[in-house]
Enzyme design. Structure first.
Site, PDB file in Angstrom:
ATOM      1  CE  LYS A 187      -1.966   2.594   3.063  1.00 47.69           C
ATOM      2  NZ  LYS A 187      -1.864   3.885   2.350  1.00 47.69           N
ATOM      3  CD  GLU A 203      12.803   3.689   8.659  1.00 42.82           C
ATOM      4  OE1 GLU A 203      12.700   4.576   9.548  1.00 42.82           O
ATOM      5  OE2 GLU A 203      12.790   3.943   7.462  1.00 42.82           O
ATOM      6  CB  CYS A 252      12.809   8.298   9.044  1.00 47.11           C
ATOM      7  SG  CYS A 252      13.910   7.424   7.915  1.00 47.11           S
ATOM      8  CD  GLU A 287       9.878  11.903  12.587  1.00 47.99           C
ATOM      9  OE1 GLU A 287       8.743  11.406  12.597  1.00 47.99           O
ATOM     10  OE2 GLU A 287      10.879  11.304  12.175  1.00 47.99           O
TER      11      GLU A 287
HETATM   12  P1  NAI Z   1       1.471   7.536   8.839  1.00 50.08           P
HETATM   13  O1  NAI Z   1       2.265   6.623   9.700  1.00 50.08           O
HETATM   14  O2  NAI Z   1       0.074   7.812   9.235  1.00 50.08           O
HETATM   15  O3  NAI Z   1       1.429   6.989   7.324  1.00 50.08           O
HETATM   16  C1  NAI Z   1       2.330   6.072   6.762  1.00 50.08           C
HETATM   17  C2  NAI Z   1       1.569   4.998   5.995  1.00 50.08           C
HETATM   18  O4  NAI Z   1       0.732   4.284   6.897  1.00 50.08           O
HETATM   19  C3  NAI Z   1       0.635   5.529   4.907  1.00 50.08           C
HETATM   20  O5  NAI Z   1       0.648   4.640   3.810  1.00 50.08           O
HETATM   21  C4  NAI Z   1      -0.723   5.513   5.592  1.00 50.08           C
HETATM   22  O6  NAI Z   1      -1.819   5.442   4.709  1.00 50.08           O
HETATM   23  C5  NAI Z   1      -0.623   4.243   6.415  1.00 50.08           C
HETATM   24  N1  NAI Z   1      -1.522   4.166   7.572  1.00 50.08           N
HETATM   25  C6  NAI Z   1      -2.040   5.190   8.289  1.00 50.08           C
HETATM   26  N2  NAI Z   1      -2.797   4.711   9.291  1.00 50.08           N
HETATM   27  C7  NAI Z   1      -2.757   3.351   9.218  1.00 50.08           C
HETATM   28  C8  NAI Z   1      -3.336   2.282   9.983  1.00 50.08           C
HETATM   29  N3  NAI Z   1      -4.107   2.519  11.048  1.00 50.08           N
HETATM   30  N4  NAI Z   1      -3.063   1.015   9.622  1.00 50.08           N
HETATM   31  C9  NAI Z   1      -2.261   0.747   8.572  1.00 50.08           C
HETATM   32  N5  NAI Z   1      -1.712   1.717   7.797  1.00 50.08           N
HETATM   33  C10 NAI Z   1      -1.940   3.004   8.122  1.00 50.08           C
HETATM   34  O7  NAI Z   1       2.272   8.902   8.716  1.00 50.08           O
HETATM   35  P2  NAI Z   1       1.709  10.327   8.206  1.00 50.08           P
HETATM   36  O8  NAI Z   1       0.388  10.593   8.851  1.00 50.08           O
HETATM   37  O9  NAI Z   1       1.791  10.381   6.737  1.00 50.08           O
HETATM   38  O10 NAI Z   1       2.793  11.315   8.801  1.00 50.08           O
HETATM   39  C11 NAI Z   1       2.752  11.695  10.181  1.00 50.08           C
HETATM   40  C12 NAI Z   1       4.145  11.838  10.728  1.00 50.08           C
HETATM   41  O11 NAI Z   1       4.784  10.563  10.741  1.00 50.08           O
HETATM   42  C13 NAI Z   1       5.081  12.721   9.918  1.00 50.08           C
HETATM   43  O12 NAI Z   1       4.915  14.079  10.205  1.00 50.08           O
HETATM   44  C14 NAI Z   1       6.413  12.205  10.373  1.00 50.08           C
HETATM   45  O13 NAI Z   1       6.747  12.777  11.618  1.00 50.08           O
HETATM   46  C15 NAI Z   1       6.176  10.717  10.557  1.00 50.08           C
HETATM   47  N6  NAI Z   1       6.597   9.940   9.366  1.00 50.08           N
HETATM   48  C16 NAI Z   1       7.750   9.213   9.422  1.00 50.08           C
HETATM   49  C17 NAI Z   1       8.192   8.544   8.307  1.00 50.08           C
HETATM   50  C18 NAI Z   1       9.449   7.748   8.310  1.00 50.08           C
HETATM   51  O14 NAI Z   1      10.108   7.652   7.284  1.00 50.08           O
HETATM   52  N7  NAI Z   1       9.796   7.081   9.389  1.00 50.08           N
HETATM   53  C19 NAI Z   1       7.473   8.605   7.039  1.00 50.08           C
HETATM   54  C20 NAI Z   1       6.228   9.333   7.094  1.00 50.08           C
HETATM   55  C21 NAI Z   1       5.845   9.972   8.219  1.00 50.08           C
END
Ligand code: NAI
Ligand code: MG
Length: 494
Positions: free
Chosen positions: A191, A265, A299, A396
């Protein structure tokens, strides 16, 4: 890998949007009930395309196709070396379409075209080639046990993998997931993030062309609820996730009833430590890129810059000057160094932290606001006089916001460096070899870079301590989480 100038316009990039449907069992199709969502160009806030939005029914169909491919048919029977050949062919196809994919990535994510073309794509291709080489080298052990028995361990594919990725490096995160999973013989239901679904769909199409049989590589765009259906599905064996730690906590709880294998991660608040004896030019450059790369949406961003007292003021002057000179603007211009943040939500989050920094008493030396009046652009921002307990020093931010803090001695900087619930990465800059090693060993982080920063390689494992995750991506270690050991014992007297 050669770098090249890319003459692309947003219009040309738009003409590369080919696939907007779900990829299930080797076919592109609409979502159940025809549901769609819009993906936005973050530089203009205009809609790029309307994309199929995977529902529960679609997840069921994709998992079924992935299960069938895992257990029956060409993939299940394929020799490991031929799996490797599929991965090599995919890498070749990505290389052939590199300009098109880079343009599509920049259109959907907003990252500067030079970075998409000359940084992200070459890394992606390298990851696929690296894992292509592993496919026929995943070996098991033989084990001497008591008695007249022969015991050996097979490393079998862990099974159907749900792979949920974020928007900051859409193609790179896809390669980190598909590379080891496919080398190990797993099948995938991937996804992509709702902000950036386009390149994954195109790579899904190329994977079919590369010879991956139907059902091996499924791509299901959607929001968090699509991810949730994947996580809860009883026939998914493993979930690999990259994103926010709060989402990982939700996934862990949703996966509990089916006891899925999980790798995470997650984010970080990584210390980048500059000792006074460092090569100042190199350290300044490393601190600068270590924070601003990819609009700060990294990240492992070195978002707590800890600088030794005697060089602090000079360091601040240099970084402030460099930040003022950073070229923010149209991601399709070759000159641009910083594009827009990915969406309104991330833009708002970063602006809230900038305001909090000002209110809590940090000093904003440059930036601190929006750039232009269209698109999610933010000026490179530098804060000094940052205290460890301020929210900008603890949370973050995931944006172009640099916090520069002063330290006096070794023990203090180790203690402060570790004073975070994250533990993804850290940087150390010094010419003193023993100090470099002592610092690297004392920091609780999954990766420590010495006199460099953001040095990624397909062969070097990457992942977090503490709240930054569990398990490792890349390298040989990633393969372990995509295999399930099976112990076979044969009675030789029988
Ligand atoms: P998120 O963790 O909500 O989204 C990442 C992925 O998870 C997306 O594909 C999203 O659709 C999916 N997702 C969301 N809720 C889910 C659930 N309950 N079950 C399964 N999949 C789910 O991150 P978001 O909202 O885009 O960003 C929020 C913060 O997270 C950012 O501001 C940043 O601080 C952090 N982040 C860290 C990343 C990294 O590389 N470690 C990447 C993206 C965000
Ligand atoms: Mg979220």
């Amino acid at each position: 890998m050669s770098t090249s100038a890319v003459a692309t316009t947003p219009e040309q990039a738009l003409s590369h949007v080919r696939q907007t449907q779900l990829l299930i069992g080797g076919e592109f199709r609409d979502a159940a009930g025809g549901k769609t969502f819009d993906t936005i160009n973050p530089a203009t806030e205009e809609t790029i395309a309307s994309v199929a939005y995977a529902q529960q029914e679609d997840v069921d169909a994709a998992v079924k196709a992935a299960r069938r491919a895992l257990e029956r048919g060409d993939w299940a029977k394929m020799d490991a070396r031929d799996r490797g050949a599929c991965l090599y062919r995919l890498a070749d196809l990505l290389e052939k379409h590199i300009d098109e994919l880079a343009a599509l990535e920049t259109l959907d994510n907003g990252k500067p075209i030079g970075e998409s073309r000359n940084v992200d794509l070459p890394l992606v291709i390298d990851v696929f080639r690296y894992y292509a080489g592993w496919a026929d080298k995943i070996e098991g052990d033989t084990v001497p046990i008591r008695g007249n028995f022969f015991t050996y361990i097979r490393r079998e594919p862990v099974g159907v993998c749900g792979q949920i990725i974020p928007w900051n490096f859409p193609l790179l995160m896809l390669s980190w997931k598909w590379g080891p999973a496919l080398a190990a013989g797993c099948t995938s239901v991937l996804k992509p993030a709702e902000q950036t679904p386009l390149t994954a769909l195109r790579v899904g199409e190329l994977a079919l062309e590369a010879g991956f049989p139907p059902g091996v590589t499924n791509v299901l765009p959607g929001y968090g609820d699509t991810g949730e259906h994947i996580v809860k599905h009883p026939d998914v064996d493993k979930v690999a996730f990259t994103g926010e730690y709060k989402t990982a906590q939700q996934i862990m709880s949703d996966a509990a009833p089916t006891l899925k294998r999980l790798t995470f991660e997650l984010g970080g608040k990584s210390p980048n430590i500059i000792f006074a004896d460092a090569d100042l030019d190199a350290a300044t450059q490393g601190a600068f890129i270590g924070l601003y790369l990819n609009q700060g949406q990294v990240c492992c961003a070195g978002s707590r810059l800890l600088v030794e007292d005697s060089i602090h003021d000079e360091f601040v002057d240099r970084l402030t000057q460099m930040s003022e000179n950073r070229k923010v603007g149209d991601p399709f211009s070759e000159e641009t160094e910083q594009g827009p943040q990915v969406d309104q939500q991330q833009f708002d989050k970063i602006m809230r932290y900038i305001e909090a920094g000002k209110t809590e008493g940090a000093q904003c030396l440059t930036g601190g606001g929006r750039d232009g009046n269209r698109g999610y652009f933010i000026r490179p921002t530098v804060f000094t006089n940052v205290r460890d307990d301020m929210s900008i020093a603890r949370d973050e931010i995931f944006g172009p916001v640099m916090n520069i803090m002063r330290f006096k001695d070794f023990d203090e900087v180790i203690q402060r460096g570790n004073d975070t619930f994250y533990g993804l990465a850290a940087g150390v800059w010094t010419r003193d070899l023993s100090k470099a090693h002592r610092t690297a060993h004392a920091l609780r982080a999954g990766t420590v870079w010495v006199n460099c920063y953001d040095k990624f390689d397909a062969a070097a494992p990457f992942g977090g301590h503490k709240m930054s995750g569990q398990g490792r991506e890349l390298g040989q270690l990633a393969l372990e989480s995509y295999t399930e050991p099976k112990t076979v014992t044969i009675n030789l007297d029988g």
